[in-house]
Design an enzyme around this catalytic site. Structure first.
Site, PDB file in Angstrom:
ATOM      1  CE1 TYR A  42     -20.933 -50.592   2.794  1.00 23.68           C
ATOM      2  CE2 TYR A  42     -20.040 -52.821   2.738  1.00 23.68           C
ATOM      3  CZ  TYR A  42     -20.396 -51.693   3.446  1.00 23.68           C
ATOM      4  OH  TYR A  42     -20.206 -51.665   4.804  1.00 23.68           O
TER       5      TYR A  42
ATOM      6  CD  GLU B  26     -21.365 -57.401   0.495  1.00 23.54           C
ATOM      7  OE1 GLU B  26     -21.092 -57.392  -0.723  1.00 23.54           O
ATOM      8  OE2 GLU B  26     -22.342 -58.016   0.967  1.00 23.54           O
TER       9      GLU B  26
ATOM     10  N   GLY C  10     -24.443 -44.208  14.205  1.00 27.41           N
ATOM     11  CA  GLY C  10     -24.870 -45.467  13.607  1.00 27.41           C
ATOM     12  C   GLY C  10     -25.031 -46.546  14.658  1.00 27.41           C
TER      13      GLY C  10
ATOM     14  CB  SER D  88     -17.473 -54.807   4.653  1.00 27.06           C
ATOM     15  OG  SER D  88     -18.550 -55.586   4.175  1.00 27.06           O
TER      16      SER D  88
END
Length: 327
Positions: free
Chosen positions: A157, A135, A19, A133
């Site tokens: 997520y 989030e 990634g 994250s």
């Protein structure tokens, strides 16, 4: 290799090694002299990693496979584990919420348990960094967010990442060195084109060269804290190298809207009449989208980290890379 070098040399296991963050991390760890093992999701990914980094060792495993994860950790016996694996697309988590829950939520626990059991069996500690994250904070009313901001995710997520984040704390309380790097938006030319910043950079470069007329976007009035991926990878290494483990916000502390990113990208590319070139499609709006995610990096700065790239410079790097590739 001297005795001193063999003692200090780290054996690092990086999941999600192909990634954006994984590639930068493997590069930096190899440059530091680490023995690096990269976990990939497929044999094709492992072949790509081996081609890209001949001095690293590529492995195939899946965070959804507890047996495979345990065998990987036992075989590599890492001193440090960087968990970056799993699809990082919030939009995809709405399409496949159960997959997000298993890979992003439960997957890190399989890695935590395998690492904990290895350390208990060998008597050698295993440090782990969990890529958390922003989030996890959801549509936070507290701006900027800190390590103490309540976790109220509004996306599958975010909910999955929150579970892994909380479990990292559980293993820390158990006595394991586990730090969570709460990552805010971070971009680079290596970002997949499914992410809005890269999508904007690619389209703006094509428009500047006359190869495309318009770009279609969703909500451009949400605000994000945008940093540079190599800076965030530097933060991960710094965090896992601390005397004790903890949670750290990894952010620049500066908020910009998607609209500002678009405007800056067009300005860098030399396009002045950009408003008519942007088409807003409500179908691209997410079911829930935090309005303002901006982090307070005070704690991270206290251990010596500083971003090396400003928002303006970040956009410039991305546009320059796209223009170079197209030319």
């Amino acid at each position: 290799m001297t005795i001193a070098e063999s003692v200090t040399r780290q054996r690092s296991l990086v999941t999600g090694a192909n990634g954006q963050d994984g590639v930068y991390l493997v590069e930096k760890l190899l440059a530091r002299g680490d023995e690096v093992h990269g976990m990939c999701h497929s044999h094709a990914g492992a072949a790509l990693l081996a081609e890209r980094f001949p001095s690293a060792t590529a492995h195939v495993a899946d965070l959804g496979d507890a047996t495979g994860i345990r065998e990987l950790v036992d075989a590599t016996e890492p001193t440090r584990v960087f968990n970056l694996a799993g699809n990082t697309s919030v939009a995809r988590s709405w399409e496949f919420p159960a997959e997000a829950a298993d890979v992003l939520g439960v997957g890190p626990i399989r890695l935590l348990e395998a690492s904990w059991n290895l350390s208990q069996r060998t008597g050698r500690p295993v440090r782990m960094l969990q890529a958390s994250s922003a989030e996890i904070f959801g549509d936070a009313t507290e701006v900027p967010q800190t390590e103490r901001t309540p976790l109220v995710p509004v996306t599958p997520y975010g909910a999955a990442k929150m579970f892994a984040h909380e479990m990292a704390g559980v293993y820390r309380a158990r006595g394991m060195f586990v730090s969570s790097a709460v990552l805010y938006n971070h971009e680079s030319p290596r970002r997949p084109d499914s992410f809005v910043a890269r999508k904007i950079a690619m389209a703006v470069a094509r428009i500047a060269l006359g190869r495309q007329e318009t770009i279609t976007l969703g909500n451009i009035d949400v605000h994000r804290d945008w940093g540079y991926a190599p800076d965030f990878v530097d933060a991960m290494i710094r965090i896992i190298s601390q005397p004790t483990s903890d949670d750290f916000i990894v952010a620049t502390g500066v908020s910009h809207s998607v609209r500002e990113f678009v405007s800056e990208a067009f300005a860098v590319a030399g396009v002045t009449d950009w408003e008519d070139r942007v088409i807003i499609d409500p179908a691209l709006y997410r079911p829930a989208d935090p309005k303002q995610l901006v982090g307070d990096p005070t704690k991270l700065r206290s251990i010596g980290w500083e971003p090396s790239v400003s928002f303006h410079e970040l956009v410039g790097i991305m546009i320059a890379a796209e223009l170079e590739q197209l030319s």
